[in-house]
Design an enzyme around this catalytic site. Structure first.
Site, PDB file in Angstrom:
ATOM      1  N   HIS A  70       0.849  -1.189   0.000  1.00 34.56           N
ATOM      2  CA  HIS A  70       0.000   0.000   0.000  1.00 34.56           C
ATOM      3  C   HIS A  70       0.893   1.250   0.000  1.00 34.56           C
ATOM      4  O   HIS A  70       2.087   1.172   0.284  1.00 34.56           O
ATOM      5  CB  HIS A  70      -0.933  -0.029   1.214  1.00 34.56           C
ATOM      6  CG  HIS A  70      -2.062  -1.016   1.045  1.00 34.56           C
ATOM      7  ND1 HIS A  70      -3.079  -1.145   1.942  1.00 34.56           N
ATOM      8  CD2 HIS A  70      -2.308  -1.910   0.053  1.00 34.56           C
ATOM      9  CE1 HIS A  70      -3.934  -2.081   1.520  1.00 34.56           C
ATOM     10  NE2 HIS A  70      -3.477  -2.565   0.383  1.00 34.56           N
ATOM     11  N   GLU A  72       1.330   3.891   1.870  1.00 34.52           N
ATOM     12  CA  GLU A  72       2.051   4.298   3.090  1.00 34.52           C
ATOM     13  C   GLU A  72       3.308   3.443   3.267  1.00 34.52           C
ATOM     14  O   GLU A  72       4.378   3.927   3.607  1.00 34.52           O
ATOM     15  CB  GLU A  72       1.193   4.084   4.348  1.00 34.52           C
ATOM     16  CG  GLU A  72      -0.149   4.752   4.377  1.00 34.52           C
ATOM     17  CD  GLU A  72      -1.268   3.906   3.759  1.00 34.52           C
ATOM     18  OE1 GLU A  72      -1.038   3.321   2.671  1.00 34.52           O
ATOM     19  OE2 GLU A  72      -2.359   3.831   4.333  1.00 34.52           O
ATOM     20  N   CYS A  96      -5.786   1.635   5.991  1.00 33.44           N
ATOM     21  CA  CYS A  96      -6.733   0.531   6.158  1.00 33.44           C
ATOM     22  C   CYS A  96      -6.580  -0.103   7.536  1.00 33.44           C
ATOM     23  O   CYS A  96      -5.484  -0.196   8.087  1.00 33.44           O
ATOM     24  CB  CYS A  96      -6.538  -0.508   5.061  1.00 33.44           C
ATOM     25  SG  CYS A  96      -4.925  -1.277   5.076  1.00 33.44           S
ATOM     26  N   CYS A 105      -2.418  -1.214   7.397  1.00 35.27           N
ATOM     27  CA  CYS A 105      -1.510  -0.054   7.375  1.00 35.27           C
ATOM     28  C   CYS A 105      -1.634   0.742   8.662  1.00 35.27           C
ATOM     29  O   CYS A 105      -0.661   1.302   9.159  1.00 35.27           O
ATOM     30  CB  CYS A 105      -1.841   0.862   6.201  1.00 35.27           C
ATOM     31  SG  CYS A 105      -1.480   0.093   4.645  1.00 35.27           S
TER      32      CYS A 105
END
Ligand SMILES: NC(=O)c1ccc[n+]([C@@H]2O[C@H](COP(=O)([O-])OP(=O)(O)OC[C@H]3O[C@@H](n4cnc5c(N)ncnc54)[C@H](OP(=O)(O)O)[C@@H]3O)[C@@H](O)[C@H]2O)c1
Length: 393
Positions: A70, A72, A96, A105
């Site tokens: 993802h 991040e 998420c 995350c």
């Protein structure tokens, strides 16, 4: 859409330690998100920018591939724990909360010595929205919902952030395919001559953008006449998404093109070709992986069941490239969410021209279709205009 069309400009790439304002950081995160364009479906495009405690640029990242990191996590991968001490993490979508193909995350960020997370949109999943933010708060991090913190520019930022992941939001909220319509037209709205001649109306830059848009969607769709007249390859030859394998959907209710010699069959593998035929049409072609029968008989062109079947094949976004009849159907049946018009500075005239809205029948001014959220950009000599159609996201 791409970052420039959406934001009106490209944000310049900052050097490490360059100071950025919060709005510059979030714009850069949006721009970063679009680097995943064409490769993350059915996931959303997401971008991330990390600043240090003094608001100096440290790193950026994006969600690049389905099943991959993802945004991040991608941005954090460039930094050590020492470097991220008291950092401020800007991300276009709420981190998420759930564990999926990748770890949550929010939990990953909660364990790190960062100071603040500033996110654009809340997670659209009502079952988990706000949970990512809550995990971070519980871990003592400052959490800011960016859109509600920008005062009078709230509407603009909401529009930018939602359009960044509009395919995903539409799929998620409606369980329906996101449909765009793309037209290359003359200044007076003709997309071909009645003779069938249509090459080329727009210039090279507009055509390259058209190829980007093909790759930006999971599939491109064309009507039977376009295939008969142009024998298009519908591959991606001229953009940064060159070589991406977008699926092709052909609307041919009698299956008339099956069995013919077409460039489409040379360029696309069977599993990437979808033919939409009418109820009861049983023609087959081993070069076409999916032949979808609609609920409507030959000659009627109801799109609802076709779109559902295409969605069920895993297609989450589709760009209708033409011709005028097919585009008119999507508009008349209110089955398109975005329109892209590439308008060339030439007049072709209605006498021998073919307007792209040829079959759209509006008898009263009160029935005219109002577009929302205009975006525009010059592409060489041509003008690209895009807007949302019908319902908002
Ligand atoms: N400038 C541009 O951007 C651009 C892009 C593409 C094409 N073009 C030009 O457009 C011209 C072709 O356009 P066109 O309007 O004649 O044909 P078209 O829209 O390509 O094809 C129309 C045919 O598709 C079939 N169809 C199946 N489902 C349909 C549905 N739901 N709605 C409408 N049609 C459906 C119908 O035949 P059946 O009833 O047999 O199924 C219909 O006659 C060509 O000259 C091409 O060069 C221009």
């Amino acid at each position: 859409v791409d970052a420039k069309l959406l934001l009106g400009e490209y944000v310049s790439e900052p050097k490490r330690w360059e100071p950025l304002s919060d709005t510059q950081a979030m714009k850069l995160a949006i721009q970063e998100a679009f680097r995943g364009a064409g490769f993350v479906s059915p996931n959303p495009l997401v971008g991330c920018v990390i600043l240090d405690a003094n608001n100096r640029f440290l790193a950026k990242g994006y969600h690049a591939r389905v099943g991959g990191a993802h945004a991040e996590i991608h941005a954090l991968s460039f930094l050590s724990d020492v470097e991220i001490k008291d950092a401020r993490v800007f991300v276009t979508l709420e981190p998420c909360a759930h564990e999926g193909r990748t770890p949550s995350c929010a939990k990953t960020l909660a364990k790190l010595p960062i100071r603040e997370v500033i996110f654009g949109l809340v997670d659209p999943n009502p079952a988990v929205s706000g949970q990512g933010a809550e995990i971070l708060r519980q871990a003592g991090k400052a959490v800011t919902h960016f859109v509600t913190s920008v005062g009078q520019d709230q509407k603009q930022w909401l529009q930018w952030l939602e359009i960044t992941c509009e395919h995903f939001l539409w799929n998620y909220r409606r369980q329906q395919i996101f449909v765009s319509v793309k037209v290359a037209s003359s200044f007076d709205g003709q997309m071909a001559l009645k003779s069938g001649e249509s090459k080329w109306i727009t210039g090279e830059e507009a055509r390259a953008y058209g190829h980007y848009l093909r790759g930006f969607h999971d599939a491109v769709a064309v009507g039977k006449q376009t295939v008969l007249r142009d024998n298009p390859a519908l591959d991606i030859r001229e953009s940064m998404l060159k070589g991406k394998l977008t699926k092709v959907v052909v609307f041919d209710s009698q299956g008339e093109l099956l069995g013919q010699n077409l460039d489409l069959f040379e360029k696309h593998k069977p599993e990437n070709l979808i033919w939409v035929v009418a109820q009861g049409v049983n023609r087959k072609d081993s070069r076409v992986g999916h032949i979808v029968q609609t609920n409507s008989p030959v000659g009627t062109h109801d799109l609802s069941s076709a779109l559902k079947s295409i969605y069920d094949l895993g297609v989450r976004s589709m760009m209708v490239e033409g011709g005028a009849h097919l585009i008119s159907s999507f508009i008349s049946q209110q089955k398109a969410q975005r329109i892209y018009v590439m308008q060339a500075p030439v007049i072709m005239g209605a006498a021998f021209g073919k307007p792209w809205s040829e079959d759209v029948r509006i008898e009263k001014m009160s029935d005219r279709i109002a577009l929302q959220g205009f975006l525009h950009q010059k592409l060489g000599q041509d003008l690209l205009i895009s807007a949302n159609l019908f319902q908002s996201l």
